[in-house]
Design a protein around this motif. Structure first.
Motif, short mmCIF file in Angstrom:
data_model
loop_
_atom_site.label_atom_id
_atom_site.label_comp_id
_atom_site.label_asym_id
_atom_site.label_seq_id
_atom_site.Cartn_x
_atom_site.Cartn_y
_atom_site.Cartn_z
N ALA A 82 0.75 -1.34 -0.07
CA ALA A 82 -0.07 -0.09 -0.10
C ALA A 82 0.84 1.19 -0.02
CB ALA A 82 -0.85 0.13 1.30
N VAL A 83 1.88 1.42 0.75
CA VAL A 83 2.84 2.31 0.73
C VAL A 83 3.51 2.51 -0.45
CG1 VAL A 83 4.95 3.57 1.89
CG2 VAL A 83 3.11 2.41 3.45
N TYR A 84 3.72 1.47 -1.17
CA TYR A 84 4.69 1.47 -2.42
C TYR A 84 3.85 2.05 -3.47
CZ TYR A 84 6.24 -0.17 -7.11
OH TYR A 84 6.50 -0.22 -8.39
N LEU A 85 2.37 1.96 -3.27
CA LEU A 85 1.66 2.47 -4.16
C LEU A 85 1.29 4.15 -4.04
CD1 LEU A 85 -1.00 -0.34 -5.06
CD2 LEU A 85 0.78 0.53 -6.53
N GLY A 86 0.92 4.43 -2.80
CA GLY A 86 0.25 5.65 -2.41
C GLY A 86 1.48 6.63 -1.44
N GLY A 87 2.42 5.89 -1.24
CA GLY A 87 3.11 6.76 -0.12
C GLY A 87 3.00 6.62 1.35
N VAL A 88 3.50 7.71 1.93
CA VAL A 88 3.34 8.06 3.36
C VAL A 88 2.09 8.00 3.81
CG1 VAL A 88 4.14 9.25 5.71
CG2 VAL A 88 5.78 8.79 3.51
N GLU A 89 1.14 8.88 3.19
CA GLU A 89 -0.25 8.96 3.57
C GLU A 89 -1.20 7.61 3.81
OE1 GLU A 89 -2.55 9.26 -0.69
OE2 GLU A 89 -1.70 10.87 0.06
N GLN A 90 -0.45 6.35 3.37
CA GLN A 90 -1.04 4.95 3.71
C GLN A 90 -0.79 4.56 5.12
OE1 GLN A 90 -3.16 3.64 1.62
NE2 GLN A 90 -2.81 5.48 0.31
N TRP A 103 -1.57 5.91 7.77
CA TRP A 103 -2.64 6.34 8.66
C TRP A 103 -2.91 4.78 9.26
CZ3 TRP A 103 -3.48 10.43 11.02
CH2 TRP A 103 -3.07 11.67 10.44
N ILE A 104 -3.10 3.87 8.49
CA ILE A 104 -3.49 2.39 8.84
C ILE A 104 -2.62 2.03 10.21
CG2 ILE A 104 -4.00 0.11 8.32
CD1 ILE A 104 -4.52 0.98 5.62
N ALA A 105 -1.32 2.36 9.88
CA ALA A 105 -0.37 1.91 10.96
C ALA A 105 -0.34 2.61 12.18
CB ALA A 105 0.98 1.95 10.51
N ILE A 106 -0.79 3.98 12.13
CA ILE A 106 -1.06 4.85 13.29
C ILE A 106 -2.25 4.35 13.94
CG2 ILE A 106 -1.76 7.10 13.76
CD1 ILE A 106 -0.12 8.17 11.56
N ALA A 110 3.82 9.36 -5.37
CA ALA A 110 3.67 8.96 -4.08
C ALA A 110 3.89 10.08 -3.11
CB ALA A 110 4.43 7.67 -3.93
N SER A 111 3.06 10.27 -1.92
CA SER A 111 3.30 11.13 -1.16
C SER A 111 4.35 10.98 -0.13
CB SER A 111 1.86 11.31 -0.27
OG SER A 111 1.67 10.29 0.46
N LEU A 112 5.21 11.86 0.36
CA LEU A 112 6.02 11.67 1.41
C LEU A 112 5.62 12.32 2.52
CD1 LEU A 112 9.25 12.20 -0.63
CD2 LEU A 112 8.35 9.93 0.37
N SER A 113 4.27 12.66 3.00
CA SER A 113 3.89 13.48 4.17
C SER A 113 2.37 12.47 4.40
CB SER A 113 3.68 14.69 3.54
OG SER A 113 3.22 15.35 4.78
N LEU A 114 2.30 12.72 5.56
CA LEU A 114 0.98 12.22 6.08
C LEU A 114 -0.32 13.00 5.40
CD1 LEU A 114 1.38 11.42 9.73
CD2 LEU A 114 1.03 9.74 7.90
N LEU A 115 0.04 14.26 5.15
CA LEU A 115 -1.01 15.25 4.79
C LEU A 115 -0.30 15.93 3.66
CD1 LEU A 115 -2.76 16.18 8.07
CD2 LEU A 115 -3.91 14.79 6.02
N PRO A 116 -0.03 15.56 2.67
CA PRO A 116 0.44 16.46 1.42
C PRO A 116 -0.50 17.32 0.76
CG PRO A 116 0.29 14.05 0.52
CD PRO A 116 -0.10 14.10 2.18
N SER A 135 -4.38 12.67 -2.31
CA SER A 135 -5.54 12.18 -2.93
C SER A 135 -6.48 11.37 -1.85
CB SER A 135 -5.20 11.13 -3.75
OG SER A 135 -4.46 10.09 -3.20
N ILE A 136 -5.84 11.34 -0.66
CA ILE A 136 -6.48 10.97 0.50
C ILE A 136 -7.36 12.10 1.23
CG2 ILE A 136 -4.66 11.38 2.21
CD1 ILE A 136 -5.29 8.68 3.60
N SER A 137 -8.78 11.54 1.35
CA SER A 137 -9.51 12.52 1.94
C SER A 137 -9.63 12.24 3.38
CB SER A 137 -11.17 12.12 1.33
OG SER A 137 -11.39 10.80 1.66
N MET A 138 -10.44 13.14 4.00
CA MET A 138 -10.85 13.02 5.49
C MET A 138 -11.39 11.75 5.63
SD MET A 138 -10.07 13.96 8.57
CE MET A 138 -9.42 15.73 8.00
N MET A 139 -12.08 11.44 4.81
CA MET A 139 -13.20 10.13 4.85
C MET A 139 -11.77 8.87 4.86
SD MET A 139 -16.14 9.38 5.50
CE MET A 139 -17.04 10.65 4.36
N GLY A 140 -10.98 8.88 4.03
CA GLY A 140 -9.82 8.02 3.92
C GLY A 140 -8.95 8.10 5.23
#
Length: 493
Positions: free
Chosen positions: A66-74, A76-79, A222-228, A232-237
């Protein structure tokens, strides 16, 4: 071509797992030994078994992919998972250990029945049916991961790869029961965390450090920040990802470790070990996903879940590679064995023992072992579809347990006003909402974005219990006295 060194490393690993199963086969005396290890686990075994059985192949395959495809914003699951782990150990572990011993319960379904003194048996039966449904799906996710692992390493057909993984896991679970599962999980947990530290440290320099990761991530989008800013990740995401943490309160295979520890006094030490293990493991998995971006290009169609396999194969010689790849197998096996055992305990304790009350301990052990075989075959059948993804199957099962059982566990431990009617209504409503939400993607219908089904399921369960408590709360003096006795024992612990 198969590297003989890698194959030998796997064979040695398999033999070691089998020897643990055989050892505990000889020490299994009664059904409590087989299904709960005689409530004799130490801090290290409890901690690493709980967390290794929790993370599964998802940790080393699903999350890095998931991180490979979307970057650091993914991440959030780990958090969400880290916070959920901490809260589960902090508030649930000790109280559940005390309460299940007081009610003489060795499965979650039997705990619900004994805690609320359900006169109808419906609470236990429906809990058991939900367990069978979602754990069969959950176990199949692990077999999918095992199939992808063997397929990639040994270049064999996916179906054959799944069959091999099923046989090995089924055999030592069949033989040794809960103790074998927990002790193999201890070994596998140590192997997993060691590998997840070593591999990214070496890979980091190979890809040119942070600059190499940054350049490749920007090129890939791919993002390098939790909130770039352009995320593409929404608040719902974000809510959906963090909500994975809610699932911990209802996972039978994790809660069983709390029931099986030797003494409630050992839980604080076990908690420290578990929380550190989870922090290191989740952090390492996210880093692996990031480092894989510059190392491998254009992986898709499920291949992104193999980035850790490819990374190990690229960096190490066959001997070392075989040992490190065994860590991925360890992650897979440590979860499936726990799920098979919970399925076995559900069939044995919550169905067979209720139907045939005058059964012997030896007969129950035979039924438990037979249940391992049957449920393994069902999970194998579901896993034979190579288009299944590890993350997708895990998400459905994890959400199912969280929405169905999580609120009831919390109300059972902390609300003396909750009755069996409230618990049953909450369980049914939470499960129905979760399934309907998932199947019809109601998040997209109502909010324009998908919302992880555990969120509405969990909320509806809590609201249902709270509302029914207002009109049919607990009034039995015996149940209220038992609740107060547990609370007093916890205060004195």
């Amino acid at each position: 071509m198969i590297q003989i060194q890698t194959l030998l490393a796997f064979i040695v690993y398999f033999i070691f797992m089998m020897s643990i199963g055989i050892y505990f086969y000889r020490r299994t005396v009664d059904v409590e030994d087989y299904l709960l290890g005689g409530r004799g686990l130490g801090s290290w075994v409890t901690a690493l078994s709980a967390q290794a059985s929790d993370m599964s192949g998802w940790l080393l395959m699903g999350l890095p992919g998931a991180v490979y495809l979307g970057g650091v914003e993914q991440a959030w699951i780990a958090i969400g998972l880290f916070v959920g782990t901490y809260l589960n150990w902090k508030f649930v572990s000790s109280r559940l250990r005390v309460y299940t011993q007081k009610t003489d319960a060795i499965t979650l379904a039997s705990f619900f029945e004994e805690r609320f003194k359900d006169p109808t048996g419906l609470l236990r039966i429906i809990s058991a049916l939900i367990t069978l449904l979602f754990f069969t799906i959950y176990a199949s996710s692990g077999l999918v991961a095992a199939g992808k692992l063997f397929e990639s390493i040994f270049n064999i057909q996916y179906a054959a790869a799944v069959l091999i993984g099923t046989f090995v896991i089924m055999l030592y679970t069949f033989l040794g029961g809960f103790s074998a599962v927990c002790w193999t999980d201890l070994v596998q947990g140590l192997l997993m965390v060691s590998t997840i530290i070593i591999v990214p440290i070496l890979a980091y320099n190979v890809v040119g450090g942070f600059e190499g990761v940054k350049t490749a991530a920007l090129a890939k989008g791919a993002s390098l920040s939790l909130l770039p800013a352009d995320s593409s990740i929404s608040m719902m995401g974000i809510i959906s990802a963090v909500a994975w943490g809610l699932g911990y309160f209802g996972q039978p295979h994790i809660l069983a470790r709390f029931m099986g520890i030797d003494s409630v006094k050992k839980i604080p030490k076990a908690m420290r070990i578990a929380v550190i293990w989870v922090f290191v493991s989740l952090g390492g998995a996210v880093i692996i996903g990031l480092i894989s971006i510059p190392m491998f290009e254009n992986l898709s169609g499920g291949d992104q879940e193999k980035v850790f396999i490819y990374m190990i194969d690229k960096l190490f010689n066959p001997w070392v590679s075989g040992i490190l790849l065994a860590a991925i197998l360890a992650a897979i096996m440590s979860t499936i064995d726990s799920q098979l055992l919970v399925l076995s305990s559900t069939i044995t304790e919550d169905f067979y023992k209720k139907i045939k009350k005058d059964t012997s301990e030896q007969e129950l052990i035979y039924v438990g072992r037979g249940s391992v075989l049957v449920t393994s075959l069902i999970a194998l059948f579901l896993a034979l579809n190579p288009n299944n993804t590890v993350l997708g199957l895990v998400a459905y099962a994890w959400g199912g347990f969280g929405a169905a059982f999580g609120p009831i566990v919390l109300f059972a431990l902390f609300s003396k006003n909750t009755s069996w009617k409230s618990a049953l209504a909450g369980m049914i409503m939470g499960t129905i909402v979760l399934i309907v939400w998932k199947e019809f993607d109601l998040g997209a219908v109502f909010f324009g974005n998908s919302l992880y089904e555990i969120v509405p399921g969990f909320i509806v369960n809590v609201l249902t219990i709270s509302i029914v408590n207002l009109v049919a709360g607990e009034e039995s003096a015996g149940i209220l006295t038992e609740f107060n006795e547990v609370a007093e024992e916890m205060n004195n612990a």
